[in-house]
Design a protein around this motif. Structure first.
Motif, short mmCIF file in Angstrom:
data_model
loop_
_atom_site.label_atom_id
_atom_site.label_comp_id
_atom_site.label_asym_id
_atom_site.label_seq_id
_atom_site.Cartn_x
_atom_site.Cartn_y
_atom_site.Cartn_z
N ASP A 8 19.62 10.82 -0.66
CA ASP A 8 19.10 10.90 0.84
C ASP A 8 19.50 9.43 1.27
N GLU A 9 18.96 8.43 0.58
CA GLU A 9 19.10 7.11 1.27
C GLU A 9 20.49 6.64 1.26
N VAL A 10 21.05 7.04 0.43
CA VAL A 10 22.66 6.61 0.15
C VAL A 10 23.29 7.31 1.60
N THR A 11 23.15 8.64 1.84
CA THR A 11 23.76 9.30 2.99
C THR A 11 22.96 8.57 4.29
N THR A 12 21.88 8.46 4.25
CA THR A 12 21.16 7.76 5.53
C THR A 12 22.04 6.26 5.94
N LEU A 13 22.24 5.61 4.73
CA LEU A 13 22.66 4.06 5.01
C LEU A 13 24.19 4.33 5.24
N LEU A 14 25.06 5.36 4.92
CA LEU A 14 26.22 5.56 5.43
C LEU A 14 26.24 5.79 6.92
N THR A 15 25.43 6.65 7.21
CA THR A 15 25.37 6.95 8.92
C THR A 15 24.74 5.76 9.66
N GLU A 16 23.90 4.84 9.05
CA GLU A 16 23.42 3.60 9.80
C GLU A 16 24.45 2.68 9.61
N LEU A 17 24.87 2.18 8.79
CA LEU A 17 25.80 1.37 8.59
C LEU A 17 27.20 1.06 9.01
N TYR A 18 27.79 2.38 8.85
CA TYR A 18 29.05 2.75 9.26
C TYR A 18 29.16 3.72 10.31
N ASP A 19 28.31 4.31 11.13
CA ASP A 19 28.07 4.94 12.40
C ASP A 19 28.98 6.32 12.00
#
Length: 87
Positions: A8-19
């Motif tokens: 979940d954290e990896v997924t969240t970071l993908l949305t936050e870091l790379y829009d």
């Protein structure tokens, strides 16, 4: 954190870091999981950290970008070959 929380954290970071859109980020993580990318994270709890999640998000995104670039180059070559055949 649990294995699921890590993903979940990896997924969240993908949305936050790379829009990235949520669906695209989820698909990227699920595809990586299906390819056994996260097996060591499941086996070794010490790899399930926020810092490691960020590293994995970056690595997954970079790999996706490289794959996309390679596919675009291949399509360009095919297009050029077709154009040359028509001449």
């Amino acid at each position: 954190m649990t294995y699921e929380e890590f993903l979940d954290e990896v997924t969240t970071l993908l949305t936050e870091l790379y829009d990235m859109a949520d669906d695209a980020a989820i698909k990227l993580v699920m595809d990586a999981q299906a390819a056994d990318y996260f097996v060591t994270h499941d086996d070794q709890p010490e790899l399930r950290t926020f810092a490691q999640a960020k590293k994995e998000a970056v690595a997954l995104y970079d790999a996706r970008q490289k794959k996309t670039q390679t596919q675009q180059k291949q399509q360009q070559r095919l297009h050029q070959q077709r154009v040359q055949k028509k001449r």
